[in-house]
Structure formats: C-alpha cells, structure tokens
Motif scaffolding. Sequence first.
Motif, PDB file in Angstrom:
ATOM      1  N   ALA A  62       0.745  -1.141   0.123  1.00 37.25           N
ATOM      2  CA  ALA A  62      -0.099  -0.081   0.211  1.00 37.25           C
ATOM      3  C   ALA A  62       0.932   1.288  -0.079  1.00 37.25           C
ATOM      4  O   ALA A  62       0.709   2.030  -0.820  1.00 37.25           O
ATOM      5  N   ALA A  63       1.922   1.004   0.669  1.00 35.13           N
ATOM      6  CA  ALA A  63       2.729   2.248   0.895  1.00 35.13           C
ATOM      7  C   ALA A  63       3.480   2.571  -0.534  1.00 35.13           C
ATOM      8  O   ALA A  63       3.579   3.726  -0.851  1.00 35.13           O
ATOM      9  N   PHE A  64       4.173   1.648  -1.196  1.00 28.94           N
ATOM     10  CA  PHE A  64       4.954   1.915  -2.315  1.00 28.94           C
ATOM     11  C   PHE A  64       3.718   2.262  -3.526  1.00 28.94           C
ATOM     12  O   PHE A  64       4.165   2.768  -4.449  1.00 28.94           O
ATOM     13  N   ASP A  65       2.598   1.497  -3.446  1.00 28.61           N
ATOM     14  CA  ASP A  65       1.737   1.829  -4.318  1.00 28.61           C
ATOM     15  C   ASP A  65       1.132   3.325  -4.431  1.00 28.61           C
ATOM     16  O   ASP A  65       0.809   3.920  -5.738  1.00 28.61           O
ATOM     17  N   ALA A  66       1.363   4.028  -3.225  1.00 30.02           N
ATOM     18  CA  ALA A  66       0.760   5.097  -3.134  1.00 30.02           C
ATOM     19  C   ALA A  66       2.064   6.231  -3.097  1.00 30.02           C
ATOM     20  O   ALA A  66       1.684   7.467  -3.067  1.00 30.02           O
ATOM     21  N   GLY A  67       3.042   5.734  -3.716  1.00 24.64           N
ATOM     22  CA  GLY A  67       4.107   6.565  -3.963  1.00 24.64           C
ATOM     23  C   GLY A  67       5.264   7.017  -3.043  1.00 24.64           C
ATOM     24  O   GLY A  67       6.123   7.956  -3.310  1.00 24.64           O
ATOM     25  N   PHE A  68       5.114   6.238  -1.862  1.00 24.97           N
ATOM     26  CA  PHE A  68       6.042   6.802  -0.926  1.00 24.97           C
ATOM     27  C   PHE A  68       7.289   5.772  -1.185  1.00 24.97           C
ATOM     28  O   PHE A  68       7.244   4.609  -1.759  1.00 24.97           O
ATOM     29  N   GLU A  69       8.513   6.507  -0.926  1.00 28.72           N
ATOM     30  CA  GLU A  69       9.898   5.741  -1.228  1.00 28.72           C
ATOM     31  C   GLU A  69      10.315   5.033  -0.133  1.00 28.72           C
ATOM     32  O   GLU A  69      11.420   4.200  -0.267  1.00 28.72           O
ATOM     33  N   SER A  70       9.909   5.315   1.064  1.00 24.80           N
ATOM     34  CA  SER A  70      10.288   4.539   2.382  1.00 24.80           C
ATOM     35  C   SER A  70       9.165   4.078   3.149  1.00 24.80           C
ATOM     36  O   SER A  70       8.455   4.758   3.448  1.00 24.80           O
ATOM     37  N   LEU A  71       9.374   2.966   3.978  1.00 24.04           N
ATOM     38  CA  LEU A  71       8.197   2.684   4.904  1.00 24.04           C
ATOM     39  C   LEU A  71       8.249   3.558   6.233  1.00 24.04           C
ATOM     40  O   LEU A  71       7.283   3.868   6.535  1.00 24.04           O
ATOM     41  N   SER A  72       9.475   4.015   6.371  1.00 23.09           N
ATOM     42  CA  SER A  72       9.701   5.022   7.699  1.00 23.09           C
ATOM     43  C   SER A  72       9.035   6.394   7.330  1.00 23.09           C
ATOM     44  O   SER A  72       8.078   6.846   8.224  1.00 23.09           O
ATOM     45  N   PHE A 113       1.793   8.723   7.941  1.00 21.39           N
ATOM     46  CA  PHE A 113       0.560   8.266   8.296  1.00 21.39           C
ATOM     47  C   PHE A 113       0.084   8.367   9.706  1.00 21.39           C
ATOM     48  O   PHE A 113      -1.273   8.876   9.954  1.00 21.39           O
ATOM     49  N   LYS A 114       0.935   8.254  10.587  1.00 27.11           N
ATOM     50  CA  LYS A 114       0.728   8.607  12.234  1.00 27.11           C
ATOM     51  C   LYS A 114       0.385  10.151  12.261  1.00 27.11           C
ATOM     52  O   LYS A 114      -0.455  10.534  13.106  1.00 27.11           O
ATOM     53  N   ASN A 115       1.110  11.030  11.498  1.00 24.86           N
ATOM     54  CA  ASN A 115       0.643  12.399  11.693  1.00 24.86           C
ATOM     55  C   ASN A 115      -0.647  12.815  11.509  1.00 24.86           C
ATOM     56  O   ASN A 115      -1.426  13.821  11.901  1.00 24.86           O
ATOM     57  N   ILE A 116      -1.188  12.144  10.470  1.00 25.45           N
ATOM     58  CA  ILE A 116      -2.511  12.239  10.183  1.00 25.45           C
ATOM     59  C   ILE A 116      -3.797  11.736  10.702  1.00 25.45           C
ATOM     60  O   ILE A 116      -4.707  12.228  11.121  1.00 25.45           O
ATOM     61  N   PHE A 117      -3.324  10.383  10.812  1.00 26.60           N
ATOM     62  CA  PHE A 117      -4.371   9.422  11.723  1.00 26.60           C
ATOM     63  C   PHE A 117      -4.237   9.153  13.178  1.00 26.60           C
ATOM     64  O   PHE A 117      -4.998   8.703  13.824  1.00 26.60           O
ATOM     65  N   GLY A 118      -3.044   9.565  13.581  1.00 27.51           N
ATOM     66  CA  GLY A 118      -2.799   9.502  14.924  1.00 27.51           C
ATOM     67  C   GLY A 118      -2.419   8.154  15.568  1.00 27.51           C
ATOM     68  O   GLY A 118      -1.873   7.579  16.604  1.00 27.51           O
ATOM     69  N   VAL A 119      -2.475   7.040  14.635  1.00 32.40           N
ATOM     70  CA  VAL A 119      -1.991   5.748  15.014  1.00 32.40           C
ATOM     71  C   VAL A 119      -1.097   5.168  13.638  1.00 32.40           C
ATOM     72  O   VAL A 119      -0.830   5.692  12.666  1.00 32.40           O
TER      73      VAL A 119
END
Length: 346
Positions: free
Chosen positions: A148-158, A164-170
Amino acid sequence: MKLSRKIMYQAILDKDTSFEGIFFTAVKTTGIFCRPSCTARKPKSDNVEFFSTSKECLHRGYRPCKVCKPLHHLNEMPIEMNALIEELEANPGRRLKDGDLLERGLEPHTVRRWFLKNHGITFHAYQRMFRINTAFKKIQQGDGITGAAFDAGFESLSGFGESFKNIFGVAPKNSKAKRVIDLKRVETRLGTMIVCAVTEGICLLEFSDRKMLETELIALARHFNATIVQGSNPHFELLEREIADYFDGKLQDFTIPLSFPGSAFQKSVWKHLMSIPYGTTATYGEQAAKLGRPEAVRAVGRTNGMNRISIIIPCHRVVAKDGALTGYGGGIWRKKFLLDLEKSNK
C-alpha cells in the motif's frame, strides 16, 4: 427580491458577500461594474447605479472589474487547479514536483498560494494527504502495508509510517479501527461546494464560503470518530453528476445515498425537508405542524439551519410565514436562485 438603494449601497460599503448574485454595482465615472463584495475603492453613492444581472451592465456599456471579476463564479476553482486534482485522482501514486508544475506552465508559488488559501495546506502536502488516504483504504481492504505504501508513491516505509501517524494518530498496523471522511471540492453554478462522504453516503454538501463550515466539519469528525482527508470516494461521481443535472433543470429527485447523523428530532426535521415537493415551498409553521410539533417552530428553524447537506436536503424550500426568504446559510441570494430554478423547471 426587491432591495432599496440604501441597502445595496451599504452592502458594497461592507463588502457583504451575502448579496452576491442579487445585484451588481456599476460606476458611472469609471464605466466599470463590480460584484457587491469587491475590494476596490468604493465610489460615492451619486456615481453608482445597480443592476440585477451582469447582462444588463454589459448592455449599458459597462466593463467588468478586473479586481472582483464579476463574470466569474465566486470562489470558482481555476481550470488549471482542477486539472491537477483530477490528475491526482486518476493516479494517486503520482508525485508532482515543482519542475512538473513548470512543465505544465504553472508557477509553483501560485499553485502553493491557491492550495493554502482554499485547502489550508500546500500543494505538496495535499498530494501527500491524498496518497495517505489511498494507502489507508487499501490497508482497510486487507492489502499489506508495504504494498500500500509503495503503490501510493512513498519511497520508504519509515516516511510512510511517520506521515500516516501524523494524519491518523496511529501507526498503519493499528489503523483497522479508524475511519476516514473523504473530502472534495465541487464546482457549481452558485460557486464552489465542499462535499464529504463516508461509506454509507454523502454526509456534507456545503458552499465553501459558509461561515459554519469549519464547525460542521469538526462535528462530523467527532461523530464518526474519523479523520477528514482530501481523497476520492465512490459516492462522489454520482453526486457530481446529479448536482450538475439539478442545476441544468434535468433532475428533481436525488438518488445519492446520504448519511446525516443527529438526534431523533433532527433526523425527523431533515427527512421532512426531503418530502417538500420540488418547485414548492413551506413555512416553518407548516413544517412544525406536519411533524406533530406545532409549538416547536423555533426548534424546527434552528434544526433547518443545522442541515449539513444543502440542496439535496432542501432547507431552501422553507420560507417565513409572509413568504420572505430568511435563514439560509449559503446566503439569501443562493436561496432565491434555487427557488427560481425549481419553479422555472417544475
């Protein structure tokens, strides 16, 4: 709606947006006409005349003001900004950088300023939020976090996990119990509207300049225990199609699913609004009587004002006992427009 010259002149002095669409101000000394809320210097009363439509102004030889642009829809989304958003919707994993904007003939600073003004975040933050929303839904549907992370264009899991946590709090792995309310801007003949949707249906449809919009969004997030994020939603396509058909006079009854949380009394008031026939009106007293609460006229009026789904739940069809157009969060001029539209297509 007939307005006195005194009221209209005071409106232009106050730059009152609630009079948008009701009249235009034409300045004899400059040959220019403006919308009521124009921020340009105000002329003396003796030097202005008022017209109901921009067509009348043009026929009298006046030119549109370059400051307030009276021939444009108020708060309308520029074509180039709409194109960017549509591109992101078509490919959420796409990352448009400043160089990509320049290739499209867009100045990055202009794009940044527009997104800050209209969304409260920069264009790059908007892209990141859109990608996070897409990844969130994939995880909710059972996809793996890495994919899901890489399909969404993110280059690293960290980086994905932190955003993700900044937006959803978890953290992503703990997000199964979270919900999202999707948000999008929709352009209409009466200006930009903000639409929100959950799985059950549309939960908000408001004009972007409504003063209570922020309060309504906070209340929705609290009720659904959800985070409001710009993104796509299966209900948006039908909503946009039906709204367009409504303004074209082709649709009288909406079929889009709705979700309008509230007390039992509030829900009964809003459901009754949807029973008022297209092209007709009812008074607040008549509405209260139909609900079996003839003594609750004020409570009914307050609840109408708390309606978060404009047009589809047609609170614009309720008028005062004497027929006066009162109490509409989108502005009296919009209420008049909607009633005139429905009567002409009844």
